[in-house]
Structure formats: C-alpha cells, structure tokens
Write a protein that holds these residues in place. Structure first.
Motif, mmCIF file in Angstrom:
data_model
loop_
_atom_site.group_PDB
_atom_site.id
_atom_site.type_symbol
_atom_site.label_atom_id
_atom_site.label_comp_id
_atom_site.label_asym_id
_atom_site.label_seq_id
_atom_site.Cartn_x
_atom_site.Cartn_y
_atom_site.Cartn_z
ATOM 1 N N VAL A 1 -14.898 -6.228 -25.528
ATOM 2 C CA VAL A 1 -14.640 -4.981 -26.255
ATOM 3 C C VAL A 1 -14.268 -5.353 -27.687
ATOM 4 N N ILE A 2 -15.018 -4.811 -28.677
ATOM 5 C CA ILE A 2 -14.754 -5.170 -30.067
ATOM 6 C C ILE A 2 -13.490 -4.458 -30.550
ATOM 7 N N PRO A 3 -12.922 -4.900 -31.692
ATOM 8 C CA PRO A 3 -11.616 -4.399 -32.121
ATOM 9 C C PRO A 3 -11.570 -2.885 -32.321
ATOM 10 N N GLY A 4 -10.430 -2.330 -31.928
ATOM 11 C CA GLY A 4 -10.121 -0.944 -32.218
ATOM 12 C C GLY A 4 -10.757 0.089 -31.317
ATOM 13 N N LYS A 5 -11.492 -0.334 -30.300
ATOM 14 C CA LYS A 5 -12.184 0.629 -29.436
ATOM 15 C C LYS A 5 -11.286 1.077 -28.283
ATOM 16 N N THR A 6 -11.629 2.232 -27.750
ATOM 17 C CA THR A 6 -10.857 2.837 -26.662
ATOM 18 C C THR A 6 -11.739 3.031 -25.445
ATOM 19 N N ILE A 7 -11.232 2.611 -24.306
ATOM 20 C CA ILE A 7 -11.878 2.854 -23.014
ATOM 21 C C ILE A 7 -11.041 3.909 -22.310
ATOM 22 N N GLY A 8 -11.647 5.019 -21.955
ATOM 23 C CA GLY A 8 -10.907 6.165 -21.451
ATOM 24 C C GLY A 8 -10.314 5.952 -20.068
ATOM 25 N N ASP A 9 -9.465 6.883 -19.684
ATOM 26 C CA ASP A 9 -8.833 6.855 -18.364
ATOM 27 C C ASP A 9 -9.895 6.860 -17.263
ATOM 28 N N TRP A 10 -9.714 5.966 -16.308
ATOM 29 C CA TRP A 10 -10.571 5.877 -15.121
ATOM 30 C C TRP A 10 -12.039 5.608 -15.453
ATOM 31 N N ALA A 11 -12.291 5.117 -16.651
ATOM 32 C CA ALA A 11 -13.645 4.695 -17.007
ATOM 33 C C ALA A 11 -13.944 3.323 -16.400
ATOM 34 N N VAL A 12 -15.226 3.000 -16.328
ATOM 35 C CA VAL A 12 -15.666 1.700 -15.816
ATOM 36 C C VAL A 12 -16.612 1.074 -16.831
ATOM 37 N N VAL A 13 -16.329 -0.180 -17.185
ATOM 38 C CA VAL A 13 -17.215 -0.960 -18.048
ATOM 39 C C VAL A 13 -17.860 -2.027 -17.177
ATOM 40 N N GLY A 14 -19.176 -2.048 -17.138
ATOM 41 C CA GLY A 14 -19.893 -2.966 -16.265
ATOM 42 C C GLY A 14 -19.723 -4.426 -16.650
ATOM 43 N N ALA A 15 -19.946 -5.290 -15.693
ATOM 44 C CA ALA A 15 -19.852 -6.730 -15.924
ATOM 45 C C ALA A 15 -20.795 -7.157 -17.039
ATOM 46 N N GLY A 16 -20.281 -7.977 -17.957
ATOM 47 C CA GLY A 16 -21.097 -8.516 -19.030
ATOM 48 C C GLY A 16 -21.395 -7.558 -20.160
ATOM 49 N N ALA A 17 -20.883 -6.347 -20.100
ATOM 50 C CA ALA A 17 -21.153 -5.355 -21.147
ATOM 51 C C ALA A 17 -20.428 -5.723 -22.443
ATOM 52 N N VAL A 18 -20.941 -5.213 -23.552
ATOM 53 C CA VAL A 18 -20.279 -5.370 -24.853
ATOM 54 C C VAL A 18 -20.011 -3.964 -25.394
ATOM 55 N N VAL A 19 -18.736 -3.618 -25.483
ATOM 56 C CA VAL A 19 -18.343 -2.271 -25.885
ATOM 57 C C VAL A 19 -18.195 -2.221 -27.401
ATOM 58 N N VAL A 20 -19.044 -1.439 -28.060
ATOM 59 C CA VAL A 20 -18.997 -1.290 -29.520
ATOM 60 C C VAL A 20 -18.690 0.149 -29.930
ATOM 61 N N HIS A 21 -18.599 1.057 -28.941
ATOM 62 C CA HIS A 21 -18.215 2.447 -29.179
ATOM 63 C C HIS A 21 -17.164 2.825 -28.141
ATOM 64 N N ASP A 22 -16.358 3.832 -28.449
ATOM 65 C CA ASP A 22 -15.394 4.331 -27.476
ATOM 66 C C ASP A 22 -16.118 4.814 -26.219
ATOM 67 N N ILE A 23 -15.472 4.593 -25.071
ATOM 68 C CA ILE A 23 -16.009 5.050 -23.790
ATOM 69 C C ILE A 23 -15.150 6.226 -23.316
ATOM 70 N N PRO A 24 -15.744 7.391 -23.072
ATOM 71 C CA PRO A 24 -14.954 8.561 -22.661
ATOM 72 C C PRO A 24 -14.292 8.375 -21.294
ATOM 73 N N HIS A 25 -13.344 9.240 -21.014
ATOM 74 C CA HIS A 25 -12.685 9.245 -19.711
ATOM 75 C C HIS A 25 -13.712 9.394 -18.586
ATOM 76 N N GLU A 26 -13.470 8.647 -17.507
ATOM 77 C CA GLU A 26 -14.202 8.804 -16.244
ATOM 78 C C GLU A 26 -15.716 8.627 -16.389
ATOM 79 N N GLN A 27 -16.101 7.739 -17.304
ATOM 80 C CA GLN A 27 -17.522 7.451 -17.481
ATOM 81 C C GLN A 27 -17.786 5.963 -17.219
ATOM 82 N N THR A 28 -18.981 5.665 -16.743
ATOM 83 C CA THR A 28 -19.419 4.290 -16.534
ATOM 84 C C THR A 28 -20.330 3.876 -17.682
#
Length: 212
Positions: free
Chosen positions: A170-197
């Motif tokens: 996850v790159i700096p300053g990003k937010t992963i929402g409540d109960w969200a899931v980030v898949g294995a090996g993913a690179v998070v460059v945008h915020d991930i909303p609540h309860e989203q995969t």
C-alpha cells in the motif's frame, strides 16, 4: 508467570502458541475450540469448547488471546469474552521490531520478522503476521489482519476488520476501508472503500465483501 488461554486450534493457533512459547513468562493452561465437545487434558493443558472460557475468565490471573484468522469471527468471540469479563494479552514475538513510540492494543498479535515503525497505532485484536511491515504513522483498526510479507508504507490507514493479503503493498497515505479485502500481491495506489475487495497491480475494486 501469566496463565494464558488460546481460543482457536487451527493453523493460525499453532503460530500463536509458538509465539507464546518464545516469550516466556506465560503458562498455556487451555486451548478452546468448538471442534471439542468434551473436556480433556494433555500435558497439563485443558482442551474444550469455547464456552469453557466463561468459567476460566473468572480467574483474574488468566489472560486470553483469540487465535482465529477470520476477522469477523475474532470480533464475535472477543465481544462474547468481554461480556464474561475477560482480559486480553498483547503478544509480540521477540524476533520482531516494534518502535518505542508505536502503540499496540490488547489482544493483538505481532508475529516473527515483523517491523512496526514510529508512531504506528495498532488497534485491538489485530494480526500483524509474519514478515510484514507497518511503517511510520500507520493506523491499523481493530480486528484487521495484515498478512505475511505485506507492506504498509507511511501514513496508511487500514480500517476495522480489513484484510490485507499476503505480499500486498500500500503506497503512502492511502486508506483501506472497514472490512475491505486487498488481494494477495496487490499494489494499492488508490483508497479502497468500505467492504470492497480489490485485487491486481494496481489494485482495482472487483466486488463487495460478504462479511458474515
């Protein structure tokens, strides 16, 4: 010596029990899991259903840890145990690094090889799994799971009950929402909303999480 009860007896529990053994200062007195219907003892350790926790919680010298990897199940059991008056232990493997300015809440487990850097805040009942990195000024919400080998760079927020998959970044300053899931090996460059995969490089939202 602190008397400790482990809730859960799957694969994650094996690693938690190894962490307890590595720390010293703790005596494992019980492992509770609903796979057991009766009480038994082996090498002085009680094995039985989770309902036995209500009796054990009456002993003020007993502390608990919930060694269950599924976040919503960990939350459900924690709330039941709080109703019993249970106290939870924070377990930090001696082969991890935790900054003196970091804060880690009760019931959380920090596995071997992890790094938690300056002013990071880790909530309650969080799993910071083997070899993961939680950089400076992160906030990791209650019941979250930071999986093995994942990297939370600076100023990342991980919401309540969120699950960051193995090797994700996850790159700096990003937010992963409540109960969200980030898949294995993913690179998070945008915020991930609540309860989203979100999956992929870069991570893209694919579906809503079915929490329970």
């Amino acid at each position: 010596m602190r008397k400790i009860v482990v809730i859960g007896h799957g694969g994650h529990s094996k690693v938690v029990q190894d962490t307890i053994q590595s720390l010293g200062g703790h005596t494992l007195i019980a492992v509770l899991d609903d796979r057991y219907t009766d009480i038994s003892y082996k090498d002085g350790v009680q094995f039985g259903p989770v309902s036995e926790a209500k009796k054990l919680a009456k002993d003020h010298d007993v502390v608990f840890t919930i060694a269950i990897g599924t976040n919503w199940v960990r939350e459900k059991i924690a709330k039941e145990l709080y109703d019993y008056g249970a106290t939870f232990e924070t377990l930090i493997h001696p082969f991890s690094f935790v900054s003196p300015s970091a804060h880690i809440g009760p019931g959380s487990v920090v596995m071997a090889g992890t790094v938690i850097n300056a002013d990071a805040v880790i909530g309650s009942h969080v799993i910071v799994n083997s070899g993961s990195i939680v950089e400076h000024d992160n906030f990791i919400g209650d019941y979250a799971h930071i999986s093995p080998g994942s990297v939370m760079t600076g100023n990342v927020t991980v919401g309540t009950g969120a699950h960051v998959g193995a090797g994700a970044k996850v790159i700096p300053g990003k937010t992963i929402g409540d109960w969200a899931v980030v898949g294995a090996g993913a690179v998070v460059v945008h915020d991930i909303p609540h309860e989203q995969t979100a999956v992929g490089v870069p991570a893209v939202v694919k579906s809503k999480v079915l929490i329970k």
